[in-house]
Design a protein around this motif. Structure first.
Motif, PDB file in Angstrom:
ATOM      1  N   THR A 155      55.442  49.075  29.083  1.00 57.25           N
ATOM      2  CA  THR A 155      54.174  48.903  28.381  1.00 57.25           C
ATOM      3  C   THR A 155      52.986  49.147  29.306  1.00 57.25           C
ATOM      4  OG1 THR A 155      55.154  47.232  26.906  1.00 57.25           O
ATOM      5  CG2 THR A 155      52.751  47.292  27.032  1.00 57.25           C
ATOM      6  N   PRO A 156      52.285  50.278  29.150  1.00 58.97           N
ATOM      7  CA  PRO A 156      51.031  50.467  29.888  1.00 58.97           C
ATOM      8  C   PRO A 156      49.921  49.666  29.220  1.00 58.97           C
ATOM      9  CG  PRO A 156      51.439  52.357  28.479  1.00 58.97           C
ATOM     10  CD  PRO A 156      52.613  51.423  28.301  1.00 58.97           C
ATOM     11  N   SER A 157      48.980  49.181  30.026  1.00 56.74           N
ATOM     12  CA  SER A 157      47.910  48.345  29.481  1.00 56.74           C
ATOM     13  C   SER A 157      46.554  48.807  30.001  1.00 56.74           C
ATOM     14  CB  SER A 157      48.137  46.872  29.860  1.00 56.74           C
ATOM     15  OG  SER A 157      47.039  46.062  29.479  1.00 56.74           O
ATOM     16  N   TYR A 158      45.663  49.135  29.071  1.00 62.15           N
ATOM     17  CA  TYR A 158      44.284  49.475  29.411  1.00 62.15           C
ATOM     18  C   TYR A 158      43.396  49.078  28.243  1.00 62.15           C
ATOM     19  CZ  TYR A 158      40.167  51.929  31.067  1.00 62.15           C
ATOM     20  OH  TYR A 158      38.888  52.202  31.491  1.00 62.15           O
ATOM     21  N   ASN A 159      42.436  48.197  28.501  1.00 62.46           N
ATOM     22  CA  ASN A 159      41.568  47.671  27.436  1.00 62.46           C
ATOM     23  C   ASN A 159      42.389  47.172  26.247  1.00 62.46           C
ATOM     24  OD1 ASN A 159      39.138  48.028  28.761  1.00 62.46           O
ATOM     25  ND2 ASN A 159      38.689  50.012  27.824  1.00 62.46           N
ATOM     26  N   SER A 160      43.403  46.386  26.540  1.00 60.31           N
ATOM     27  CA  SER A 160      44.356  45.976  25.501  1.00 60.31           C
ATOM     28  C   SER A 160      44.177  44.528  25.050  1.00 60.31           C
ATOM     29  CB  SER A 160      45.789  46.165  26.011  1.00 60.31           C
ATOM     30  OG  SER A 160      46.048  45.321  27.117  1.00 60.31           O
ATOM     31  N   ALA A 161      43.106  43.885  25.467  1.00 61.63           N
ATOM     32  CA  ALA A 161      42.940  42.456  25.177  1.00 61.63           C
ATOM     33  C   ALA A 161      42.980  42.142  23.681  1.00 61.63           C
ATOM     34  CB  ALA A 161      41.633  41.953  25.781  1.00 61.63           C
ATOM     35  N   LYS A 162      42.509  43.049  22.871  1.00 59.69           N
ATOM     36  CA  LYS A 162      42.419  42.794  21.425  1.00 59.69           C
ATOM     37  C   LYS A 162      43.786  42.692  20.765  1.00 59.69           C
ATOM     38  CE  LYS A 162      40.159  44.522  17.219  1.00 59.69           C
ATOM     39  NZ  LYS A 162      39.259  45.577  16.638  1.00 59.69           N
ATOM     40  N   PHE A 163      44.768  43.464  21.264  1.00 55.30           N
ATOM     41  CA  PHE A 163      46.057  43.549  20.563  1.00 55.30           C
ATOM     42  C   PHE A 163      47.274  43.125  21.390  1.00 55.30           C
ATOM     43  CE2 PHE A 163      43.413  47.056  18.702  1.00 55.30           C
ATOM     44  CZ  PHE A 163      43.252  46.495  17.437  1.00 55.30           C
ATOM     45  N   ILE A 164      47.114  42.918  22.704  1.00 58.98           N
ATOM     46  CA  ILE A 164      48.278  42.704  23.567  1.00 58.98           C
ATOM     47  C   ILE A 164      49.088  41.466  23.173  1.00 58.98           C
ATOM     48  CG2 ILE A 164      46.975  41.408  25.329  1.00 58.98           C
ATOM     49  CD1 ILE A 164      49.834  43.933  25.992  1.00 58.98           C
ATOM     50  N   SER A 165      48.435  40.439  22.638  1.00 58.17           N
ATOM     51  CA  SER A 165      49.175  39.238  22.219  1.00 58.17           C
ATOM     52  C   SER A 165      50.167  39.566  21.108  1.00 58.17           C
ATOM     53  CB  SER A 165      48.214  38.147  21.749  1.00 58.17           C
ATOM     54  OG  SER A 165      47.494  37.609  22.827  1.00 58.17           O
TER      55      SER A 165
ATOM     56  N   LEU B  54      54.145  41.849  35.398  1.00 56.75           N
ATOM     57  CA  LEU B  54      52.880  42.583  35.406  1.00 56.75           C
ATOM     58  C   LEU B  54      52.715  43.304  36.739  1.00 56.75           C
ATOM     59  CD1 LEU B  54      50.114  43.302  34.131  1.00 56.75           C
ATOM     60  CD2 LEU B  54      49.223  41.173  35.134  1.00 56.75           C
ATOM     61  N   ILE B  55      52.487  44.613  36.657  1.00 57.02           N
ATOM     62  CA  ILE B  55      52.183  45.422  37.831  1.00 57.02           C
ATOM     63  C   ILE B  55      50.736  45.881  37.705  1.00 57.02           C
ATOM     64  CG2 ILE B  55      52.716  47.547  39.094  1.00 57.02           C
ATOM     65  CD1 ILE B  55      55.570  47.344  37.967  1.00 57.02           C
ATOM     66  N   LYS B  56      49.940  45.644  38.742  1.00 55.43           N
ATOM     67  CA  LYS B  56      48.526  46.003  38.699  1.00 55.43           C
ATOM     68  C   LYS B  56      48.258  47.234  39.566  1.00 55.43           C
ATOM     69  CE  LYS B  56      47.067  41.171  38.109  1.00 55.43           C
ATOM     70  NZ  LYS B  56      46.231  40.072  38.677  1.00 55.43           N
TER      71      LYS B  56
ATOM     72  N   ASP C  93      46.565  49.374  34.083  1.00 55.93           N
ATOM     73  CA  ASP C  93      46.012  50.620  34.612  1.00 55.93           C
ATOM     74  C   ASP C  93      44.551  50.430  35.012  1.00 55.93           C
ATOM     75  OD1 ASP C  93      46.021  53.249  35.402  1.00 55.93           O
ATOM     76  OD2 ASP C  93      45.828  54.078  33.387  1.00 55.93           O
ATOM     77  N   CYS C  94      44.325  49.405  35.855  1.00 48.35           N
ATOM     78  CA  CYS C  94      42.977  49.089  36.350  1.00 48.35           C
ATOM     79  C   CYS C  94      42.012  48.855  35.187  1.00 48.35           C
ATOM     80  CB  CYS C  94      42.476  50.208  37.259  1.00 48.35           C
ATOM     81  SG  CYS C  94      41.161  49.698  38.397  1.00 48.35           S
ATOM     82  N   SER C  95      42.439  48.025  34.256  1.00 46.74           N
ATOM     83  CA  SER C  95      41.661  47.787  33.046  1.00 46.74           C
ATOM     84  C   SER C  95      40.468  46.859  33.318  1.00 46.74           C
ATOM     85  CB  SER C  95      42.559  47.167  31.969  1.00 46.74           C
ATOM     86  OG  SER C  95      41.816  46.909  30.793  1.00 46.74           O
ATOM     87  N   PRO C  96      39.298  47.146  32.736  1.00 48.15           N
ATOM     88  CA  PRO C  96      38.113  46.319  32.975  1.00 48.15           C
ATOM     89  C   PRO C  96      38.027  45.077  32.084  1.00 48.15           C
ATOM     90  CG  PRO C  96      37.522  48.194  31.619  1.00 48.15           C
ATOM     91  CD  PRO C  96      38.975  48.373  31.972  1.00 48.15           C
ATOM     92  N   ASP C  97      38.895  44.970  31.095  1.00 48.10           N
ATOM     93  CA  ASP C  97      38.781  43.841  30.168  1.00 48.10           C
ATOM     94  C   ASP C  97      39.605  42.642  30.649  1.00 48.10           C
ATOM     95  OD1 ASP C  97      41.378  44.485  29.568  1.00 48.10           O
ATOM     96  OD2 ASP C  97      41.056  44.844  27.441  1.00 48.10           O
ATOM     97  N   LYS C  98      39.772  41.651  29.792  1.00 47.12           N
ATOM     98  CA  LYS C  98      40.437  40.401  30.150  1.00 47.12           C
ATOM     99  C   LYS C  98      41.915  40.367  29.736  1.00 47.12           C
ATOM    100  CE  LYS C  98      36.630  38.501  31.747  1.00 47.12           C
ATOM    101  NZ  LYS C  98      36.468  38.176  33.179  1.00 47.12           N
ATOM    102  N   ALA C  99      42.509  41.527  29.549  1.00 44.84           N
ATOM    103  CA  ALA C  99      43.901  41.567  29.092  1.00 44.84           C
ATOM    104  C   ALA C  99      44.849  40.860  30.058  1.00 44.84           C
ATOM    105  CB  ALA C  99      44.344  43.014  28.883  1.00 44.84           C
ATOM    106  N   ASN C 100      44.616  40.986  31.348  1.00 44.31           N
ATOM    107  CA  ASN C 100      45.508  40.372  32.329  1.00 44.31           C
ATOM    108  C   ASN C 100      45.542  38.851  32.216  1.00 44.31           C
ATOM    109  OD1 ASN C 100      46.205  42.852  33.323  1.00 44.31           O
ATOM    110  ND2 ASN C 100      45.003  42.705  35.197  1.00 44.31           N
ATOM    111  N   ASP C 101      44.429  38.256  31.834  1.00 41.10           N
ATOM    112  CA  ASP C 101      44.406  36.800  31.631  1.00 41.10           C
ATOM    113  C   ASP C 101      45.375  36.406  30.517  1.00 41.10           C
ATOM    114  OD1 ASP C 101      42.469  36.638  33.578  1.00 41.10           O
ATOM    115  OD2 ASP C 101      40.791  36.543  32.163  1.00 41.10           O
ATOM    116  N   ILE C 102      45.389  37.207  29.458  1.00 43.44           N
ATOM    117  CA  ILE C 102      46.294  36.953  28.332  1.00 43.44           C
ATOM    118  C   ILE C 102      47.743  37.171  28.765  1.00 43.44           C
ATOM    119  CG2 ILE C 102      46.953  37.702  26.011  1.00 43.44           C
ATOM    120  CD1 ILE C 102      43.997  38.617  25.662  1.00 43.44           C
TER     121      ILE C 102
END
Length: 248
Positions: free
Chosen positions: A10-20, A63-65, A41-50
């Protein structure tokens, strides 16, 4: 006999809205022996917190950053290199699996002695509203794949014990390059014509720009597969035709 491990990429970029929703659909799987490798993928949003909240609850999630934004192909390839599973499966950070997805497909693979399989899937919008169901051709060949990407990336699973690991080319429409590589080596396979996942179409998604997708496909024919102008044109015409059919 214990079920073999499935590695979910699963790649993640600006995914905070749907990652849950995406992670919850993995946690709900009736097939329990899995690892989920999420690459930020060096995302600027808060997805990693979720994501980290889920990691604290379930150690099957990793999680790999990345320090620099590399794009989805590189993110998926890094996860694939780290994957420990017999099976590799893909799930983007805004898509959803039905809870029996892994169980049904892997059982189907074993019963039919397949190294790669796929399924039908639904499309939904940003508000989870159903758009359509994309059914599949149940038996496909490499030539079928040249005419159309018959494998929805969120449905594809392949067996690394039998064919090893495959990687995506770092180009647009990168998932298509992966399935073409595998299909070229195995020639044909089968899929389940049953919807087992939900693919989310975003209003501003890159893949929603059909003209760009067509240009990426032409690039794959000419530069990745090195097909001549006549073969490229032949398959490109078919690709356009089948793309229109998918929409209706």
């Amino acid at each position: 006999m214990q079920n073999e491990l499935v590695s979910i990429i699963t790649p993640s970029y600006n995914s905070a809205k749907f990652i849950s929703e995406t992670i919850e659909s993995v946690l709900a799987q009736t097939y329990k022996n899995w690892e989920m490798i999420i690459v930020d993928d060096c995302s600027p949003d808060k997805a990693n917190d979720i994501i980290n909240k889920y990691i604290k609850k379930d150690n099957r999630i990793r999680l790999i950053k990345l320090k620099k934004n590399k794009g989805p192909a590189v993110a998926r390839n890094i996860a694939t290199k780290e994957a420990r599973g017999k099976y590799i499966a893909f799930l983007d950070s805004d898509d959803i699996w039905f809870n029996n997805k892994l169980e049904k497909q892997i059982d189907f693979m074993k019963k039919n002695n397949l190294v790669l399989t796929y399924s039908a899937y639904e499309t939904i919008n940003e508000n989870n509203k159903h758009i359509n169901t994309r059914y599949i051709k149940e038996v496909i060949t490499y030539k079928d794949m040249l005419k159309s990407n018959r494998i929805g990336n969120l449905t594809g699973i392949y067996d690394t014990n039998k064919i090893g690991k495959y990687y995506m080319d770092d180009v647009r429409h990168e998932d298509y390059t992966l399935w073409l590589k595998i299909m070229k080596d195995i020639n044909y396979t089968k899929g389940l014509n049953e919807s087992l996942a939900k693919y989310r179409i975003l209003n501003k998604s890159i893949s929603s720009n059909k003209i760009k997708v067509l240009s990426w496909t032409w690039n794959i024919y000419r530069n990745n597969l090195n097909l001549n102008i006549f073969k490229s044109s032949y398959y490109f015409i078919h690709y356009i035709y089948y793309s229109l059919i998918k929409r209706f």
